[in-house]
Write an enzyme that holds these catalytic residues in place. Structure first.
Site, mmCIF file in Angstrom:
data_model
loop_
_atom_site.group_PDB
_atom_site.id
_atom_site.type_symbol
_atom_site.label_atom_id
_atom_site.label_comp_id
_atom_site.label_asym_id
_atom_site.label_seq_id
_atom_site.Cartn_x
_atom_site.Cartn_y
_atom_site.Cartn_z
ATOM 1 N N LYS A 113 -7.776 5.724 -3.298
ATOM 2 C CA LYS A 113 -8.718 4.825 -3.969
ATOM 3 C C LYS A 113 -9.463 3.907 -2.997
ATOM 4 C CE LYS A 113 -6.590 4.715 -8.540
ATOM 5 N NZ LYS A 113 -6.093 3.876 -9.641
ATOM 6 N N GLY A 125 2.888 -7.650 -9.260
ATOM 7 C CA GLY A 125 2.446 -6.626 -8.320
ATOM 8 C C GLY A 125 1.060 -6.934 -7.799
ATOM 9 N N ASN A 155 4.652 -11.072 -6.298
ATOM 10 C CA ASN A 155 4.835 -9.832 -5.546
ATOM 11 C C ASN A 155 6.081 -9.962 -4.673
ATOM 12 O OD1 ASN A 155 3.403 -7.218 -4.990
ATOM 13 N ND2 ASN A 155 3.685 -7.921 -2.889
ATOM 14 N N LYS A 158 1.191 -10.523 0.722
ATOM 15 C CA LYS A 158 0.270 -9.633 0.006
ATOM 16 C C LYS A 158 -0.291 -10.337 -1.241
ATOM 17 C CE LYS A 158 -0.079 -4.776 -1.315
ATOM 18 N NZ LYS A 158 0.653 -3.490 -1.409
#
Length: 462
Positions: A73, A135, A159, A164
Site C-alpha cells: 500500500k 494500532g 500502539n 510509532k
C-alpha cells in the site's frame, strides 16, 4: 452462467502478497453482473521486489484499475503519476485509477472511505466524539485521519510502540491544524479518562483467524469505557474484541462492511457509476456466502418457531436455495402432510422424512437452507443425517410465542386439542432435549425480527 470475455472486456485486479484468500473478486465480479458492466476482476500475487514492474506493466497493458493490499500500500506510491491529497497524508493507497491522459495511475485510499461509509450505515457520527485508535499501522492510519476529518473531539492512538503512535499523531495534528491526537503506549490503556465514553477502532491484526481467542486488550474493564466498537478484522466476523464490546453493552460494527464499501468505492471510481443500496445489500450477502463457503444451514425447532420465515430470509440474503422437508414430501406424495397423517399415520410420515434425508445427505448439494418439520429430529437416524448434511440450528421460542403464531393454523395435525397452549407446552417439554442434542447452534427467536435472527445465525456460524 460463465461470463463472456470479449475484445472490449476491461480488466481490473488486486495486487498484494498473498492474495489468494481475498474476497475482492466476489465484490467486483458480482457488481459486474448486477450492473451489466463489461469487466473482469482478478487477483495478481506480486512479490515485494516486483511492485514497480507490476504498476508500470499494468499501465502498459491498459489495465483499467487496481486495488492494492498488504504489503504494497505504501510501496506503490513512488510509481504513481498522481496521488489523492488524503491518501498522501495517510501514507498509503489501496486503489489505483487511470489518469485522464492514460499514461499511468492516480492513487486513492478507499479504506478511509470504506470506514466512513460503514459508520454512516450504522448511523454513527464521529463529530464531537472521543475516539480511540488501537494500532498505528496501515489500517489504523486511515481511521486516525478520518476521525480528525470528521471533527472528533479527541483522538487517542494506542500502539505497542510509542514512537510509532507519536509519529502518526504528529501527522494527524498537522493535517487537522491543531493538537487533536495524543499518543499512548497500548499497555497504558488503564490511564484513559473514565469520565467519558469512547468510539474505539480496533485496527490491529489481533483476533484474526486462526488466533480467534485473542483480543488486543483482554481486560473487561477497558470495554466498559466504550459505547461503540469497530473491528477491522472480519475473519471471524464476531471477533473476541467485538464479543467483549457486546458484553460491556457497546454497539458493535464489523470490518466486513468496511471491506464491502472500500471495494464499492473503488468500483464506482473505475466505472463512473453508483452502486445503490439494494446492490450493496446483495453484495453483503455474497460476502457472507463466500465466508460460509456454501455450507448448508439446517433449521430445526418446534412448529411456529419461525423456521420457514427465517429460511426464506437467509436464502434472500445469501442467495441460497430453500428446501422445506414438509413441502418436498407433499410434492412427492402429491398430498398435504395432514392428509398423509390421516390416511397413513404418523409413522409412515416419519419414514418418508428419513428416506428424503438419506437422499439429500448423499447428494452433496451445498448452498441450501433446509427447514425441517418439528418432529423430524425425534429419530436418532434423522439427527445423524442432519449433522451429515450441514450446520444444524435450533430456533427456540416460548410456548406463548408459538401459540400466537399457530393458533389460527388448522393444517397442523399435532395441535388438534382443546387446550392448544397446553399441548404446545407438553410437546416442547418432550422435544426440547432432543432438539438440543441434535443441534450445533441454539438461537432464541422471541422478540426478534426475522432479519435479526438470520444475521445472528450467520454471525454464529462465522
Amino acid at each position: 452462467m460463465k461470463k463472456e470475455i470479449k475484445g472490449t472486456t476491461r480488466v481490473c485486479g488486486l495486487i498484494g502478497n498473498p492474495v489468494h484468500h481475498t474476497l475482492s473478486p466476489a465484490i467486483h465480479n458480482t457488481l459486474n453482473d448486477v450492473t451489466g458492466t463489461d469487466m473482469v476482476y482478478v487477483p495478481f500475487e506480486v512479490r515485494e521486489n516486483d511492485v514497480e514492474s507490476a504498476v508500470k506493466g499494468a499501465a502498459a497493458l491498459d489495465i483499467l484499475g487496481l486495488n492494492v493490499t498488504v504489503p504494497h500500500k505504501s510501496a506503490v506510491m513512488p510509481f504513481l503519476e498522481d496521488i489523492d491529497p488524503v491518501a498522501e497524508r495517510i501514507g498509503a493507497v489501496n486503489t489505483l485509477v487511470r489518469t485522464k491522459d492514460g499514461t499511468g495511475f492516480k492513487g486513492y485510499n478507499t479504506d478511509y472511505l470504506g470506514i466512513l461509509r460503514s459508520l454512516k450505515d450504522a448511523k454513527v457520527s464521529l463529530k464531537g466524539e472521543s475516539v480511540i485508535i488501537l494500532g498505528a499501522g496501515g489500517a489504523g492510519r486511515p481511521a486516525a485521519f478520518l476521525a480528525a476529518k470528521e471533527d472528533a473531539k479527541e483522538v487517542l492512538i494506542l500502539n505497542r510502540t510509542f514512537e510509532k503512535a507519536e509519529k502518526l499523531c504528529k501527522e494527524v495534528n498537522s493535517f487537522a491544524g491543531f493538537d487533536i491526537a495524543t499518543p499512548m503506549e497500548l499497555k497504558e490503556y488503564k490511564k484513559l479518562p473514565s469520565d467519558r465514553k469512547y468510539i474505539c477502532f480496533q485496527m490491529t491484526k489481533v483476533g484474526l483467524f486462526p488466533e480467534t481467542e485473542k483480543a488486543v486488550i483482554e481486560d473487561p474493564d477497558f470495554y466498559k469505557k466504550l459505547k461503540i466498537g469497530f473491528d477491522a478484522v472480519y475473519r471471524p466476523l464476531n471477533t473476541k474484541f467485538l464479543k467483549l464490546c457486546a458484553e460491556a453493552g457497546a454497539k458493535c460494527i464489523s470490518g466486513l462492511k468496511m471491506l464491502l464499501y472500500q471495494g464499492v468505492e473503488a468500483y464506482e471510481m473505475w466505472n463512473d457509476i453508483k452502486a445503490d443500496d439494494s446492490a450493496c445489500a446483495m453484495l453483503y450477502g455474497k460476502l457472507f456466502r463466500e465466508l460460509l463457503e456454501d455450507r448448508n444451514i439446517i433449521l430445526t425447532g418446534f412448529m411456529g418457531s419461525g423456521k420457514s420465515s427465517v429460511a426464506k430470509a437467509l436464502c434472500e440474503l445469501l442467495g441460497y436455495e430453500l428446501v422445506d422437508t414438509d413441502l418436498e414430501i407433499e410434492r412427492e406424495q402429491k398430498k398435504e402432510v395432514k392428509d398423509i397423517f390421516a390416511e397413513s399415520g404418523e409413522q409412515a410420515f416419519r419414514d418418508m422424512e428419513t428416506e428424503y434425508l438419506e437422499r439429500l445427505s448423499e447428494s452433496d448439494r451445498t448452498g441450501i437452507v433446509l427447514s425441517v418439520g418439528g418432529g423430524l429430529p425425534i429419530r436418532e437416524k434423522n439427527r445423524e443425517l442432519l449433522r451429515k448434511t450441514g450446520t444444524v440450528v435450533f430456533l427456540k421460542a416460548r410456548p406463548e410465542t408459538v401459540y400466537e403464531r399457530v393458533k389460527d393454523d388448522d393444517s397442523r395435525p399435532l395441535l388438534k386439542a382443546d387446550n392448544v397452549l397446553e399441548k404446545i407446552k407438553s410437546l416442547q417439554d418432550e422435544r426440547r432435549d432432543i432438539y438440543k442434542a441434535a443441534c450445533d447452534l441454539e438461537i432464541d427467536t422471541d422478540g426478534k425480527s426475522v432479519d435479526r435472527i438470520s444475521t445472528e445465525i450467520i454471525e454464529a456460524m462465522l
